[in-house]
Write a protein that holds these residues in place. Sequence first.
Motif, PDB file in Angstrom:
ATOM      1  N   LEU A  97      -6.483  -5.657  43.143  1.00 17.10           N
ATOM      2  CA  LEU A  97      -6.117  -4.799  42.016  1.00 17.10           C
ATOM      3  C   LEU A  97      -7.012  -5.075  40.819  1.00 17.10           C
ATOM      4  O   LEU A  97      -7.500  -4.153  40.165  1.00 17.10           O
ATOM      5  CB  LEU A  97      -4.647  -5.018  41.646  1.00 17.10           C
ATOM      6  CG  LEU A  97      -4.144  -4.240  40.433  1.00 17.10           C
ATOM      7  CD1 LEU A  97      -4.237  -2.738  40.679  1.00 17.10           C
ATOM      8  CD2 LEU A  97      -2.719  -4.641  40.106  1.00 17.10           C
ATOM      9  N   PHE A  98      -7.260  -6.333  40.529  1.00 13.67           N
ATOM     10  CA  PHE A  98      -8.099  -6.711  39.390  1.00 13.67           C
ATOM     11  C   PHE A  98      -9.516  -6.149  39.555  1.00 13.67           C
ATOM     12  O   PHE A  98     -10.106  -5.642  38.607  1.00 13.67           O
ATOM     13  CB  PHE A  98      -8.128  -8.234  39.257  1.00 13.67           C
ATOM     14  CG  PHE A  98      -8.551  -8.719  37.908  1.00 13.67           C
ATOM     15  CD1 PHE A  98      -7.689  -8.647  36.826  1.00 13.67           C
ATOM     16  CD2 PHE A  98      -9.806  -9.260  37.711  1.00 13.67           C
ATOM     17  CE1 PHE A  98      -8.062  -9.107  35.580  1.00 13.67           C
ATOM     18  CE2 PHE A  98     -10.196  -9.715  36.467  1.00 13.67           C
ATOM     19  CZ  PHE A  98      -9.317  -9.634  35.395  1.00 13.67           C
ATOM     20  N   GLN A  99     -10.059  -6.212  40.762  1.00 15.55           N
ATOM     21  CA  GLN A  99     -11.392  -5.647  41.018  1.00 15.55           C
ATOM     22  C   GLN A  99     -11.372  -4.133  40.881  1.00 15.55           C
ATOM     23  O   GLN A  99     -12.305  -3.539  40.352  1.00 15.55           O
ATOM     24  CB  GLN A  99     -11.884  -6.044  42.412  1.00 15.55           C
ATOM     25  CG  GLN A  99     -12.212  -7.510  42.522  1.00 15.55           C
ATOM     26  CD  GLN A  99     -12.497  -7.942  43.947  1.00 15.55           C
ATOM     27  OE1 GLN A  99     -12.389  -7.166  44.883  1.00 15.55           O
ATOM     28  NE2 GLN A  99     -12.859  -9.202  44.111  1.00 15.55           N
ATOM     29  N   TRP A 100     -10.312  -3.483  41.339  1.00 18.17           N
ATOM     30  CA  TRP A 100     -10.188  -2.028  41.246  1.00 18.17           C
ATOM     31  C   TRP A 100     -10.103  -1.567  39.790  1.00 18.17           C
ATOM     32  O   TRP A 100     -10.662  -0.548  39.420  1.00 18.17           O
ATOM     33  CB  TRP A 100      -8.965  -1.574  42.034  1.00 18.17           C
ATOM     34  CG  TRP A 100      -8.750  -0.096  41.995  1.00 18.17           C
ATOM     35  CD1 TRP A 100      -9.403   0.858  42.728  1.00 18.17           C
ATOM     36  CD2 TRP A 100      -7.813   0.604  41.179  1.00 18.17           C
ATOM     37  NE1 TRP A 100      -8.931   2.104  42.416  1.00 18.17           N
ATOM     38  CE2 TRP A 100      -7.939   1.979  41.457  1.00 18.17           C
ATOM     39  CE3 TRP A 100      -6.872   0.202  40.241  1.00 18.17           C
ATOM     40  CZ2 TRP A 100      -7.176   2.944  40.841  1.00 18.17           C
ATOM     41  CZ3 TRP A 100      -6.112   1.174  39.622  1.00 18.17           C
ATOM     42  CH2 TRP A 100      -6.269   2.532  39.923  1.00 18.17           C
ATOM     43  N   VAL A 101      -9.409  -2.337  38.960  1.00 16.36           N
ATOM     44  CA  VAL A 101      -9.223  -1.983  37.545  1.00 16.36           C
ATOM     45  C   VAL A 101     -10.545  -2.039  36.780  1.00 16.36           C
ATOM     46  O   VAL A 101     -10.723  -1.338  35.801  1.00 16.36           O
ATOM     47  CB  VAL A 101      -8.169  -2.923  36.899  1.00 16.36           C
ATOM     48  CG1 VAL A 101      -8.178  -2.827  35.391  1.00 16.36           C
ATOM     49  CG2 VAL A 101      -6.795  -2.614  37.429  1.00 16.36           C
ATOM     50  N   LYS A 102     -11.482  -2.864  37.225  1.00 17.43           N
ATOM     51  CA  LYS A 102     -12.766  -3.060  36.543  1.00 17.43           C
ATOM     52  C   LYS A 102     -12.529  -3.537  35.105  1.00 17.43           C
ATOM     53  O   LYS A 102     -12.684  -2.793  34.146  1.00 17.43           O
ATOM     54  CB  LYS A 102     -13.604  -1.795  36.577  1.00 17.43           C
ATOM     55  CG  LYS A 102     -13.988  -1.379  37.986  1.00 17.43           C
ATOM     56  CD  LYS A 102     -14.818  -0.123  37.985  1.00 17.43           C
ATOM     57  CE  LYS A 102     -15.244   0.284  39.357  1.00 17.43           C
ATOM     58  NZ  LYS A 102     -14.278   0.330  40.396  1.00 17.43           N
ATOM     59  N   PRO A 103     -12.130  -4.794  34.949  1.00 13.41           N
ATOM     60  CA  PRO A 103     -11.738  -5.306  33.637  1.00 13.41           C
ATOM     61  C   PRO A 103     -12.812  -5.178  32.564  1.00 13.41           C
ATOM     62  O   PRO A 103     -12.493  -5.025  31.382  1.00 13.41           O
ATOM     63  CB  PRO A 103     -11.402  -6.777  33.906  1.00 13.41           C
ATOM     64  CG  PRO A 103     -12.025  -7.089  35.212  1.00 13.41           C
ATOM     65  CD  PRO A 103     -12.082  -5.815  35.980  1.00 13.41           C
ATOM     66  N   GLU A 104     -14.086  -5.191  32.927  1.00 17.15           N
ATOM     67  CA  GLU A 104     -15.150  -5.060  31.928  1.00 17.15           C
ATOM     68  C   GLU A 104     -15.161  -3.675  31.276  1.00 17.15           C
ATOM     69  O   GLU A 104     -15.744  -3.488  30.215  1.00 17.15           O
ATOM     70  CB  GLU A 104     -16.518  -5.375  32.544  1.00 17.15           C
ATOM     71  CG  GLU A 104     -16.972  -4.432  33.629  1.00 17.15           C
ATOM     72  CD  GLU A 104     -16.392  -4.717  35.017  1.00 17.15           C
ATOM     73  OE1 GLU A 104     -16.679  -3.929  35.934  1.00 17.15           O
ATOM     74  OE2 GLU A 104     -15.659  -5.706  35.191  1.00 17.15           O
ATOM     75  N   LYS A 105     -14.471  -2.694  31.870  1.00 18.75           N
ATOM     76  CA  LYS A 105     -14.425  -1.347  31.307  1.00 18.75           C
ATOM     77  C   LYS A 105     -13.169  -1.087  30.480  1.00 18.75           C
ATOM     78  O   LYS A 105     -13.015  -0.023  29.912  1.00 18.75           O
ATOM     79  CB  LYS A 105     -14.542  -0.317  32.423  1.00 18.75           C
ATOM     80  CG  LYS A 105     -15.889  -0.370  33.107  1.00 18.75           C
ATOM     81  CD  LYS A 105     -16.061   0.732  34.098  1.00 18.75           C
ATOM     82  CE  LYS A 105     -17.440   0.611  34.712  1.00 18.75           C
ATOM     83  NZ  LYS A 105     -17.976   1.859  35.148  1.00 18.75           N
ATOM     84  N   LEU A 106     -12.271  -2.061  30.416  1.00 21.99           N
ATOM     85  CA  LEU A 106     -11.044  -1.894  29.640  1.00 21.99           C
ATOM     86  C   LEU A 106     -11.321  -2.069  28.146  1.00 21.99           C
ATOM     87  O   LEU A 106     -12.204  -2.824  27.753  1.00 21.99           O
ATOM     88  CB  LEU A 106      -9.995  -2.917  30.080  1.00 21.99           C
ATOM     89  CG  LEU A 106      -9.494  -2.797  31.515  1.00 21.99           C
ATOM     90  CD1 LEU A 106      -8.576  -3.972  31.843  1.00 21.99           C
ATOM     91  CD2 LEU A 106      -8.784  -1.483  31.726  1.00 21.99           C
ATOM     92  N   ALA A 107     -10.541  -1.383  27.336  1.00 16.60           N
ATOM     93  CA  ALA A 107     -10.639  -1.553  25.888  1.00 16.60           C
ATOM     94  C   ALA A 107     -10.068  -2.910  25.498  1.00 16.60           C
ATOM     95  O   ALA A 107      -9.253  -3.491  26.222  1.00 16.60           O
ATOM     96  CB  ALA A 107      -9.873  -0.443  25.172  1.00 16.60           C
ATOM     97  N   SER A 108     -10.454  -3.424  24.361  1.00 16.36           N
ATOM     98  CA  SER A 108      -9.935  -4.718  23.904  1.00 16.36           C
ATOM     99  C   SER A 108      -8.621  -4.576  23.149  1.00 16.36           C
ATOM    100  O   SER A 108      -7.956  -5.565  22.862  1.00 16.36           O
ATOM    101  CB  SER A 108     -10.962  -5.422  23.028  1.00 16.36           C
ATOM    102  OG  SER A 108     -11.221  -4.643  21.885  1.00 16.36           O
ATOM    103  N   ALA A 109      -8.223  -3.333  22.821  1.00 15.08           N
ATOM    104  CA  ALA A 109      -6.964  -3.113  22.106  1.00 15.08           C
ATOM    105  C   ALA A 109      -6.383  -1.750  22.467  1.00 15.08           C
ATOM    106  O   ALA A 109      -7.117  -0.785  22.670  1.00 15.08           O
ATOM    107  CB  ALA A 109      -7.190  -3.200  20.599  1.00 15.08           C
ATOM    108  N   TYR A 110      -5.055  -1.718  22.550  1.00 18.48           N
ATOM    109  CA  TYR A 110      -4.305  -0.489  22.796  1.00 18.48           C
ATOM    110  C   TYR A 110      -3.140  -0.470  21.820  1.00 18.48           C
ATOM    111  O   TYR A 110      -2.686  -1.513  21.368  1.00 18.48           O
ATOM    112  CB  TYR A 110      -3.759  -0.454  24.228  1.00 18.48           C
ATOM    113  CG  TYR A 110      -4.822  -0.401  25.293  1.00 18.48           C
ATOM    114  CD1 TYR A 110      -5.299   0.816  25.759  1.00 18.48           C
ATOM    115  CD2 TYR A 110      -5.345  -1.567  25.843  1.00 18.48           C
ATOM    116  CE1 TYR A 110      -6.277   0.869  26.749  1.00 18.48           C
ATOM    117  CE2 TYR A 110      -6.324  -1.521  26.829  1.00 18.48           C
ATOM    118  CZ  TYR A 110      -6.780  -0.308  27.277  1.00 18.48           C
ATOM    119  OH  TYR A 110      -7.746  -0.256  28.248  1.00 18.48           O
TER     120      TYR A 110
END
Length: 89
Positions: free
Chosen positions: A44-57
């Motif tokens: 799941l973590f690899q699928w989410v691609k954490p480097e593409k997530l925003a730093s704040a929501y």
Amino acid sequence: MHADRKLEYQVGCTTGSEYYFVNLERGKFQSELDSVQLEQIQQLFQWVKPEKLASAYAVNWTDAAMVWLGAEYGDSKVLRIKDYGGRAT
């Protein structure tokens, strides 16, 4: 979550120097995943691609709790997300 399947998490959030806790639990906790659970979370973590997530929501209302998500993964990469409202994390 560590490679040896052990994980640590902290329940609670802070406003100033006071703590407000969810479900009357508080503090740091430890647990251990079985190998199937660990594999599912890694995929799941690899699928989410954490480097593409925003730093704040944030939600668009003002009475929500703050959620912090932190992870260290790969070759010393660090993910830190601030989530006002807890909807994104």
